[in-house]
Scaffold this motif. Structure first.
Motif, PDB file in Angstrom:
ATOM      1  N   THR A 120      -3.842  11.360 -11.465  1.00 50.58           N
ATOM      2  CA  THR A 120      -2.852  10.885 -10.495  1.00 50.58           C
ATOM      3  C   THR A 120      -3.489  10.742  -9.122  1.00 50.58           C
ATOM      4  O   THR A 120      -3.341   9.723  -8.443  1.00 50.58           O
ATOM      5  N   ILE A 121      -4.235  11.795  -8.715  1.00 49.37           N
ATOM      6  CA  ILE A 121      -4.880  11.752  -7.401  1.00 49.37           C
ATOM      7  C   ILE A 121      -5.892  10.617  -7.351  1.00 49.37           C
ATOM      8  O   ILE A 121      -5.939   9.838  -6.387  1.00 49.37           O
ATOM      9  N   VAL A 167       4.946  11.095 -11.070  1.00 49.57           N
ATOM     10  CA  VAL A 167       4.712  12.367 -11.752  1.00 49.57           C
ATOM     11  C   VAL A 167       6.047  13.022 -12.115  1.00 49.57           C
ATOM     12  O   VAL A 167       6.189  13.649 -13.178  1.00 49.57           O
ATOM     13  N   ILE A 168       7.045  12.870 -11.225  1.00 53.28           N
ATOM     14  CA  ILE A 168       8.346  13.494 -11.463  1.00 53.28           C
ATOM     15  C   ILE A 168       8.967  12.991 -12.769  1.00 53.28           C
ATOM     16  O   ILE A 168       9.754  13.691 -13.409  1.00 53.28           O
ATOM     17  N   GLY A 189      -5.006   3.338  -2.682  1.00 52.14           N
ATOM     18  CA  GLY A 189      -5.048   3.351  -1.213  1.00 52.14           C
ATOM     19  C   GLY A 189      -6.274   2.614  -0.699  1.00 52.14           C
ATOM     20  O   GLY A 189      -6.182   1.781   0.211  1.00 52.14           O
ATOM     21  N   GLY A 219       2.290   8.722  -6.896  1.00 55.39           N
ATOM     22  CA  GLY A 219       2.546  10.156  -6.758  1.00 55.39           C
ATOM     23  C   GLY A 219       3.893  10.547  -7.316  1.00 55.39           C
ATOM     24  O   GLY A 219       4.008  11.502  -8.087  1.00 55.39           O
ATOM     25  N   ALA A 254      -2.860  16.013 -13.075  1.00 53.78           N
ATOM     26  CA  ALA A 254      -2.938  15.905 -11.609  1.00 53.78           C
ATOM     27  C   ALA A 254      -4.167  15.100 -11.170  1.00 53.78           C
ATOM     28  O   ALA A 254      -4.066  14.266 -10.266  1.00 53.78           O
ATOM     29  N   LEU A 255      -5.321  15.343 -11.799  1.00 54.40           N
ATOM     30  CA  LEU A 255      -6.541  14.673 -11.330  1.00 54.40           C
ATOM     31  C   LEU A 255      -6.476  13.150 -11.467  1.00 54.40           C
ATOM     32  O   LEU A 255      -6.787  12.439 -10.503  1.00 54.40           O
ATOM     33  N   ARG A 301       0.831  -1.200   0.000  1.00 55.80           N
ATOM     34  CA  ARG A 301       0.000   0.000   0.000  1.00 55.80           C
ATOM     35  C   ARG A 301       0.870   1.256   0.000  1.00 55.80           C
ATOM     36  O   ARG A 301       0.678   2.158  -0.808  1.00 55.80           O
ATOM     37  N   THR A 341      -2.984   9.979   0.933  1.00 55.27           N
ATOM     38  CA  THR A 341      -2.755   9.330  -0.350  1.00 55.27           C
ATOM     39  C   THR A 341      -2.626  10.373  -1.468  1.00 55.27           C
ATOM     40  O   THR A 341      -2.202  10.032  -2.561  1.00 55.27           O
ATOM     41  N   PRO A 352      -0.893  12.732  -3.724  1.00 55.71           N
ATOM     42  CA  PRO A 352       0.534  12.920  -3.988  1.00 55.71           C
ATOM     43  C   PRO A 352       0.939  14.384  -3.769  1.00 55.71           C
ATOM     44  O   PRO A 352       0.242  15.280  -4.230  1.00 55.71           O
ATOM     45  N   PRO A 353       2.070  14.615  -3.070  1.00 56.34           N
ATOM     46  CA  PRO A 353       2.491  15.994  -2.821  1.00 56.34           C
ATOM     47  C   PRO A 353       2.673  16.776  -4.112  1.00 56.34           C
ATOM     48  O   PRO A 353       2.332  17.963  -4.168  1.00 56.34           O
ATOM     49  N   VAL A 354       3.181  16.121  -5.158  1.00 57.73           N
ATOM     50  CA  VAL A 354       3.392  16.842  -6.418  1.00 57.73           C
ATOM     51  C   VAL A 354       2.065  17.333  -6.967  1.00 57.73           C
ATOM     52  O   VAL A 354       1.953  18.457  -7.478  1.00 57.73           O
ATOM     53  N   ALA A 355       1.038  16.474  -6.878  1.00 57.13           N
ATOM     54  CA  ALA A 355      -0.263  16.852  -7.403  1.00 57.13           C
ATOM     55  C   ALA A 355      -0.851  17.996  -6.590  1.00 57.13           C
ATOM     56  O   ALA A 355      -1.450  18.928  -7.140  1.00 57.13           O
ATOM     57  N   LEU A 399      -1.905  21.559  -8.060  1.00 61.68           N
ATOM     58  CA  LEU A 399      -3.252  22.109  -7.912  1.00 61.68           C
ATOM     59  C   LEU A 399      -3.229  23.463  -7.221  1.00 61.68           C
ATOM     60  O   LEU A 399      -4.155  24.264  -7.373  1.00 61.68           O
ATOM     61  N   VAL A 449       0.900   3.829  -3.304  1.00 63.73           N
ATOM     62  CA  VAL A 449       0.424   5.199  -3.162  1.00 63.73           C
ATOM     63  C   VAL A 449       1.578   6.176  -3.389  1.00 63.73           C
ATOM     64  O   VAL A 449       1.458   7.161  -4.125  1.00 63.73           O
ATOM     65  N   ALA A 463      -4.109   7.305  -7.055  1.00 65.88           N
ATOM     66  CA  ALA A 463      -3.511   7.099  -5.729  1.00 65.88           C
ATOM     67  C   ALA A 463      -4.599   6.772  -4.707  1.00 65.88           C
ATOM     68  O   ALA A 463      -4.456   5.871  -3.879  1.00 65.88           O
ATOM     69  N   LEU A 464      -5.710   7.523  -4.782  1.00 64.94           N
ATOM     70  CA  LEU A 464      -6.832   7.276  -3.871  1.00 64.94           C
ATOM     71  C   LEU A 464      -7.358   5.859  -4.037  1.00 64.94           C
ATOM     72  O   LEU A 464      -7.553   5.134  -3.062  1.00 64.94           O
ATOM     73  N   LEU A 495      -4.341  20.039 -14.723  1.00 67.54           N
ATOM     74  CA  LEU A 495      -5.398  19.210 -14.128  1.00 67.54           C
ATOM     75  C   LEU A 495      -5.492  17.862 -14.818  1.00 67.54           C
ATOM     76  O   LEU A 495      -5.706  16.841 -14.168  1.00 67.54           O
TER      77      LEU A 495
END
Lengths: 308, 377, 245
Positions: free
Chosen positions: B354-355, B321-322, B362, B318, B351-352, B310, C95, C97-100, C104, B314, B358-359, B348
């Motif tokens: 990715t979030i 992204v790098i 998790g 994240g 980013a969206l 886990r 959960t 990500p800090p980058v995201a 944002l 997670v 990850a969610l 977005l």
């Protein structure tokens, strides 16, 4: 005098303490004894309002505790619990000083009181003052716990299974200490225990609880010789009651003139000790230190059920 | 009885109703004007009243948790649909440049209902099986919203529409990076964890090195991998193993290095956590060391291993992204392109997902963990 | 012994490097190509380091204060209703990500230091909050009981018993936050925050490994130092809280 009037505490529709009235005389130890779930702890916790009664009143010195700010009330009532609950981040001295500090005593007076209490519990102040709780043995922590509860000279000391975590030897010592301190200070104490032995040892009076009610409230010898209900009788244990009864009195009160063979027994020894010595050494009578004897026949007569 | 959390959500959400739901911009770069839900489209006021009603009713304490969860879901669907409706209504027909992007009011409303959902679910305390069902339901709902075309006019979806191909490719890369590094970390970390469990002397040095790796900033670790692996790739035979200093490979190795510590330390703590009596009973029954490990220790350490999976999933979803910054691909490509072009819709788009990923990872791992713990209880 | 001397030695070397980076040029030259500069010169490394540390410090202090207040609030009787929700939000929040989160923050805050600060602050809330919560709720029940029974007011219990006992865990939360923030702050340079990430990004853009190395090393070494420093505080606090060995 502490007076409990018709105290009831209901949890989820079930009364845990059910209409209990009890008078606790000053300067004595009252033992509340019962099985787990009998409501004895809840009853105790209603006295310092850790639990608020559903109905009923607690009067201390004639005053209803419900009318007083709860933190001020608790500072006047000592409380000792099984886990002791010493503050792990405070030294022994700081732990004992908790309530005096809350009450704003001058530091010099607090220091003197801490040392006085440490001595009272046979803990050398120079050695123990600055120890942290995790550096204490179970028995030492327990004594510090009682000292902390007594620090501000409370009117009343509540003890909830105070010796439950100690081994047999530590418990005997702690019980003797408590008895001694109570004799010396004359503090009124209410002791919750599931151990009838402990209740008999320490209680000036015993209140037997079951299912939220008090079945019998009396002097230990009356409870032993004249149990009010089968439950009380079962709690005492028919195999033990004769010994309990003998353990209540000292040899001192049973001496009679005469001569006996063998080593003498101390005057403060209990009748139970005397019986054990008679059986072990095969004697019918023991000499008592300071003169006189105690006879097996007298012990037998003492350990019998009260006449109907 | 009032529900205090309910009051908090209501304040948050109602503030959102008064703030702009969307920004209408002439093109994807320049700032635009804010438009509230009530002004956004014809049925906007109606939806606003409905959302406010749910929020205010949520203040009442008497709701059952199930009803609260359902109401929160309804609210979420309402908020997201309003975004789509507003975009469809506000965009001038035939104008390919203008953009309608979600604004502060949208995010506040979304947060209010998401909190309400979390509160409802926390109180509902569903069983593991029910949780799977709820998760599946929410995913189907999300897919239906996205698939219905209702949101197609929203700025992010417009970015998506012009990049459908690259988006799918980068999604694959992102998943490959996150799961590939996890697989590598398990392949290396599990034996390593067992090894340092068996030889106490190696524990300190191994864990120290892995801990130091964790403190290297991700940006630098990704960066160092390029020349390092580039150099290794020049060695004979390395290219046949797929070693390369360009593309996704450096990112994969960097993620793998970050993933090692959780895998190794959780393997160790999982094995150490097996109670001594269990270990001794197994030996007493005549198991060999190998049997002890395979039949007793590793099965009992499973929850701890799943916990490591886990953490790694997670974290690496994240961190992947790098990779976008060093040409390694993944959703980061859109994030950093967007930042470079100050095109927030593109940010977005990276980013969206990715979030969301990850969610999802998790939540799924939490459910698996719950199942593995339940199996042992 | 080594545990004490080594960090001091490394810290000393780092300080010398920051004060006079050029004297380390020969060390970094092998990592450059085509005569590129071995030491980053656009901005002084010392200034970037200080700015980096300042951003991290502000974010960590702010998130610690807010997280402490929140954790205390949800563990009071009046805030208990929020406790289960707070736990859920924290575990879900972590959960993200800090980058995201950083990306944002840009649409809302614009480019520069502000979005980085906000992202670090938001992300830093969670470890401190979670640890404070664990510290406040995980105390031995008999200690809380004793405090109540001795007539401490709620406020006295909080300040004299609960917070001192939770301190080691609070510090551990701050350590996590600080170490994560050190790394995440480098990414802040992609949105134009003044951090050591600038050096690394310059290295990435010009394929100058020396820059990547020096930026990464400075951040990594400081992170390790912060880690050690907090661990020292933690064990001291644990001893003071009677949890020491």
């Amino acid at each position: 005098m502490i007076e409990l009037r018709h105290l009831t505490r209901v949890y989820a529709g079930v009364p845990v303490v059910d209409d209990v009235s009890l008078n606790v005389p000053e300067g004595e130890i009252t033992a509340l004894v019962g099985t787990s779930g009998s409501g004895k702890t809840t009853l105790l916790r209603m006295i310092n309002r850790l639990v608020e009664p559903t109905t009923g009143q607690v009067l201390i010195g004639g005053q209803d505790v419900a009318g007083q700010p709860v933190h001020l009330l608790r500072r006047r009532i000592g409380y000792v619990i099984q886990g002791v609950g010493l503050f792990p981040h405070h030294s022994v001295a700081r732990n004992i000083a908790t309530v005096p500090r809350l009450l704003g005593w001058p530091p010099a007076q607090i220091g003197a009181r801490v040392d006085e209490l440490l001595q009272l519990f046979q803990l050398d102040p120079a050695t123990f003052r600055n120890r942290m709780p995790h550096q204490l043995s179970g028995g030492q922590a327990q004594r510090v716990g009682v000292a902390r509860a007594l620090a501000a000279r409370p009117d009343l000391l509540l003890l909830d299974e105070p010796f439950g975590a100690l081994d047999a030897i530590g418990r005997a010592r702690a019980q003797a200490d408590l008895r001694g301190v109570q004799r010396q200070l004359g503090t009124t104490m209410i002791l919750v225990t599931h151990d009838i032995n402990e209740a008999v040892q320490l209680g000036d009076r015993i209140a037997v609880m079951d299912h939220g009610r008090i079945l019998q409230h009396d002097r230990p010898e009356r409870i032993l010789t004249d149990p009010a209900t089968p439950f009380v009788q079962a709690l005492i244990g028919p195999g033990e009651r004769a010994f309990h009864l003998l353990s209540l009195s000292a040899v001192l009160g049973m001496t009679q003139p005469g001569q006996a063979q063998g080593p003498a027994i101390p005057r403060e020894a209990s009748l139970r000790d005397a019986l054990a010595e008679c059986l072990w050494s095969g004697r019918d009578a023991l000499p008592v230190e300071g003169g006189g004897i105690v006879t097996l026949a007298a012990l037998r007569a003492h350990a019998r059920q009260a006449p109907e | 009885m009032m529900s205090r959390p309910g009051v908090l959500f209501a304040l948050l959400g109602i503030a959102g109703l008064f703030l702009p739901l969307v920004h209408l911009r002439p093109n994807r770069i320049v700032p635009g004007e804010g438009i509230t839900l009530t002004a956004g489209f014809a049925t906007g006021p109606l939806i606003a009243v409905g959302l406010a009603a749910i929020l205010i009713a949520g203040c009442l304490g008497r709701w059952s948790p199930g009803l609260r969860t359902a109401a929160a879901l309804l609210g979420l669907v309402g908020v997201i649909s309003s975004l789509g409706l507003a975009a469809g209504h506000l965009l001038p027909k035939g104008n390919g440049l203008a953009r309608v992007a979600p604004a502060s009011g949208f995010w506040l409303l979304l947060a209010a209902f998401a909190f309400m959902l979390a509160d409802g679910l926390t109180r509902l305390r569903p069983s593991v099986a029910a949780s799977w069902l709820i998760l599946a339901g929410v995913l189907v709902l999300a897919a239906a919203l996205l698939g219905s075309g209702m949101l197609d006019q929203v700025s992010v979806m417009r970015e998506y529409a012009t990049r459908r191909g690259p988006f799918l490719a980068e999604t694959q890369t992102h998943l490959a990076l996150a799961f590939g590094s996890l697989g590598l970390a398990l392949a290396v970390g599990l034996p390593l964890g067992v090894a340092i469990y068996l030889t106490a002397r190696a524990r300190g040095p191994v864990l120290t090195v892995l801990n130091i790796v964790q403190t290297i900033p991700s940006l630098a670790l990704f960066g160092i991998m390029i020349p390092l692996l580039g150099w290794i790739a020049t060695l004979p035979g390395a290219d046949r193993l797929g070693v390369s200093g360009i593309g996704s490979f450096p990112a994969l190795i960097a993620l793998f290095l970050y993933a090692l510590l959780p895998v190794v330390s959780n393997t160790l703590s999982g094995l150490q956590g097996v109670p001594l009596p269990v270990r001794e009973a197994a030996l007493g029954l005549g198991m060999t060391r190998g049997q002890l490990l395979a039949q007793v220790l590793i099965p009992l350490a499973l929850p701890s291993l799943l916990a490591a999976v886990r953490i790694v999933l997670v974290q690496n979803i994240g961190l992947a992204v790098i990779a976008g910054l060093i040409g390694g691909g993944g959703f980061g490509t859109f994030v950093f392109q967007g930042l470079n072009q100050t095109a927030m819709d593109l940010v977005l788009l990276g980013a969206l997902p990715t979030i969301a990923l990850a969610l999802l990872a998790g939540i799924v791992m939490d459910l698996l963990l719950g199942m593995s713990r339940g199996a042992q209880a | 012994m080594i545990g004490r001397v080594l960090p001091a030695l490394v810290a000393g070397l780092l300080l010398i490097f920051l004060l006079s980076p050029d004297s380390f040029a020969p060390l970094f030259r092998p990592f450059t190509r085509n005569g590129a500069p071995p030491i980053y010169g656009q901005t002084s490394l010392l200034a970037l380091t200080l700015s980096h540390l300042a951003i991290v410090a502000v974010a960590v202090i702010a998130s610690t204060l807010v997280a402490l207040v929140l954790a205390v609030l949800v563990t009071r009787p009046s805030g208990r209703e929020f406790l289960p929700l707070a736990r859920t939000v924290t575990s879900v929040g972590q959960t993200f990500p800090p980058v995201a989160v950083l990306a944002l923050a840009v649409p809302v805050m614009g480019f520069g230091t502000a979005p980085t600060l906000v992202a670090l602050f938001l992300y830093g809330l969670l470890p401190v909050f979670e640890n404070t919560l664990a510290g406040l709720t995980g105390q031995p029940p008999e200690v809380a009981e004793a405090a109540r029974a001795m007539g401490m007011t709620d406020r006295q219990r909080l300040w004299q018993v609960e917070l001192p006992l939770a301190l080691p865990l609070i510090l551990a939360g701050m350590r996590l936050t600080a170490v994560i923030s050190m790394g995440t702050a480098t990414i802040g340079s992609t949105v134009a925050a003044k951090t050591l990430g600038e050096v690394i990004i310059a290295g990435l853009l010009s394929s100058n490994t020396a820059f990547v190395l020096q930026g990464g090393m400075v951040v990594g070494i400081i992170a390790v130092q912060i880690h050690h420093l907090f661990q020292r505080f933690e064990s001291r606090a644990a001893r003071a809280a009677g949890q020491g060995v």
